[in-house]
Design a protein around this motif. Sequence first.
Motif, PDB file in Angstrom:
ATOM      1  N   VAL A  80       0.841  -1.202   0.000  1.00 26.61           N
ATOM      2  CA  VAL A  80       0.000   0.000   0.000  1.00 26.61           C
ATOM      3  C   VAL A  80       0.874   1.249   0.000  1.00 26.61           C
ATOM      4  CG1 VAL A  80      -1.619   1.375   1.376  1.00 26.61           C
ATOM      5  CG2 VAL A  80      -2.015  -1.076   1.069  1.00 26.61           C
ATOM      6  N   THR A  81       1.874   1.261   0.870  1.00 28.52           N
ATOM      7  CA  THR A  81       2.772   2.421   0.940  1.00 28.52           C
ATOM      8  C   THR A  81       3.568   2.578  -0.346  1.00 28.52           C
ATOM      9  OG1 THR A  81       2.956   2.262   3.342  1.00 28.52           O
ATOM     10  CG2 THR A  81       4.701   3.446   2.199  1.00 28.52           C
ATOM     11  N   PHE A  83       2.749   1.646  -3.302  1.00 30.23           N
ATOM     12  CA  PHE A  83       1.858   2.090  -4.374  1.00 30.23           C
ATOM     13  C   PHE A  83       1.563   3.583  -4.223  1.00 30.23           C
ATOM     14  CE2 PHE A  83      -2.540   2.752  -5.966  1.00 30.23           C
ATOM     15  CZ  PHE A  83      -2.331   2.433  -7.299  1.00 30.23           C
ATOM     16  N   ARG A  84       1.310   3.999  -2.989  1.00 28.60           N
ATOM     17  CA  ARG A  84       0.960   5.404  -2.764  1.00 28.60           C
ATOM     18  C   ARG A  84       2.123   6.349  -3.029  1.00 28.60           C
ATOM     19  NH1 ARG A  84      -2.566   4.949   2.894  1.00 28.60           N
ATOM     20  NH2 ARG A  84      -4.631   4.808   1.920  1.00 28.60           N
ATOM     21  N   ASP A  85       3.335   5.932  -2.636  1.00 32.22           N
ATOM     22  CA  ASP A  85       4.465   6.865  -2.821  1.00 32.22           C
ATOM     23  C   ASP A  85       5.123   6.736  -4.198  1.00 32.22           C
ATOM     24  OD1 ASP A  85       6.268   4.681  -2.756  1.00 32.22           O
ATOM     25  OD2 ASP A  85       6.800   5.006  -0.664  1.00 32.22           O
ATOM     26  N   LEU A 106      -1.746  -4.073  -6.575  1.00 36.70           N
ATOM     27  CA  LEU A 106      -2.159  -2.677  -6.666  1.00 36.70           C
ATOM     28  C   LEU A 106      -1.610  -2.033  -7.932  1.00 36.70           C
ATOM     29  CD1 LEU A 106      -1.668  -1.651  -2.929  1.00 36.70           C
ATOM     30  CD2 LEU A 106      -3.836  -1.840  -4.142  1.00 36.70           C
ATOM     31  N   THR A 112      -7.903  -2.551  -5.193  1.00 36.27           N
ATOM     32  CA  THR A 112      -7.842  -1.144  -4.813  1.00 36.27           C
ATOM     33  C   THR A 112      -7.152  -1.028  -3.456  1.00 36.27           C
ATOM     34  OG1 THR A 112      -9.962  -1.202  -3.655  1.00 36.27           O
ATOM     35  CG2 THR A 112     -10.010  -0.721  -6.022  1.00 36.27           C
ATOM     36  N   VAL A 113      -6.756   0.180  -3.115  1.00 33.13           N
ATOM     37  CA  VAL A 113      -6.115   0.407  -1.821  1.00 33.13           C
ATOM     38  C   VAL A 113      -7.038   0.032  -0.662  1.00 33.13           C
ATOM     39  CG1 VAL A 113      -5.233   2.201  -0.263  1.00 33.13           C
ATOM     40  CG2 VAL A 113      -4.440   2.102  -2.638  1.00 33.13           C
ATOM     41  N   TYR A 161       4.212   1.187   7.099  1.00 33.35           N
ATOM     42  CA  TYR A 161       2.931   1.889   7.197  1.00 33.35           C
ATOM     43  C   TYR A 161       2.884   2.595   8.540  1.00 33.35           C
ATOM     44  CZ  TYR A 161      -2.098   2.553   6.338  1.00 33.35           C
ATOM     45  OH  TYR A 161      -3.338   3.092   6.099  1.00 33.35           O
ATOM     46  N   LYS A 164       6.127   4.095   9.525  1.00 35.68           N
ATOM     47  CA  LYS A 164       7.047   3.853   8.401  1.00 35.68           C
ATOM     48  C   LYS A 164       8.488   3.718   8.885  1.00 35.68           C
ATOM     49  CE  LYS A 164       4.218   6.207   4.918  1.00 35.68           C
ATOM     50  NZ  LYS A 164       4.176   7.248   3.870  1.00 35.68           N
TER      51      LYS A 164
END
Length: 324
Positions: A80-81, A83-85, A106, A112-113, A161, A164
């Motif tokens: 998740v992290t 993918f987001r960053d 992802l 999806t997240v 997460y 971090k």
Amino acid sequence: MTDSIAAGRPAATAHGSSRLRVYARLGKLDVYDYYLGIFLALTAALFPADAFTARQALVLAMFLVGEVAVLMAMVALDDVTGFRDGSDLANYGPDNPLRSKARKPLVAGDLTVPQALRFAWTCAAAGAVLWAGAAAIAPHRPLWALVAAGALFAVSLQYSYGLKLSYHGFQEVFLVALGAVLVIAPYGLVTGGFSGFLMVQAVLFGFGPLMFGVYSNTNDVAGDRAVGRPTVAALVSERGNAVFIGALSATEFLIGAVASATGLAPWWFVLLMLPATALRARQYLTGFVRGDIMTARRTGFAVHRLSVVLMTVANVVVATGVAG
């Protein structure tokens, strides 16, 4: 990006995989190497076999299933992290054909997240319940084992997460500690004890995740630098990273050698581990002499699995007194 992804719904699952397979990829269930430590705990506690109880077996089984759940939560949150960053998009995108984006649901658009987060927290809850249950029925509950398992649980969920932690350094230290706790904590719950030889095995087991992790970091250095994730590979020069990984490879051998020389391990332990040592040297030559980092990373899995087999043999030999 397709309309279905933009609307918050996953696109059609790639490669015709079922949803369960997608979640298995998110949890990296095929990377079972972290779970092999249970064999070291089992063989260290098993003998004499007539004294090993069904209660102890149940504790080990519950701890194992719990660790699978905890680590699936950890790697899902890491995805998740990433993918987001944007680091996973860089490391698994079309500019990096050596990494398959199917391993990142992802990035591939299969999840999806919110779906990934629900999976992660469900796994975390299951892991907490299973580990608490294992401790509740364990014949022994030494404080050090409970603290080690509790710390690993908390740090795993904050690794990439929340806080971090891996974005503040010491990622390499965590990987060794992760492997070590997965050996010593279940052993403590079923025996209440501890030994120097077991700790040697636990640290060597932790070197397994470390030594395929540092090769992954070497491949992912551009993406990690872009998001400020301070792995050693991202912080130092290419030559400095090669020296660092060479030093780790030598340290792994020296741990076994010193343990044999000082009596923490049987005198023959360092000799028993020589096949793994030789394969580790081959890994380094493949990665930093031939320049094939991803093949070297795959070799790291083979080294780890071989090491587990050899250390399991060592436990059986010690327990049965074959080598005297």
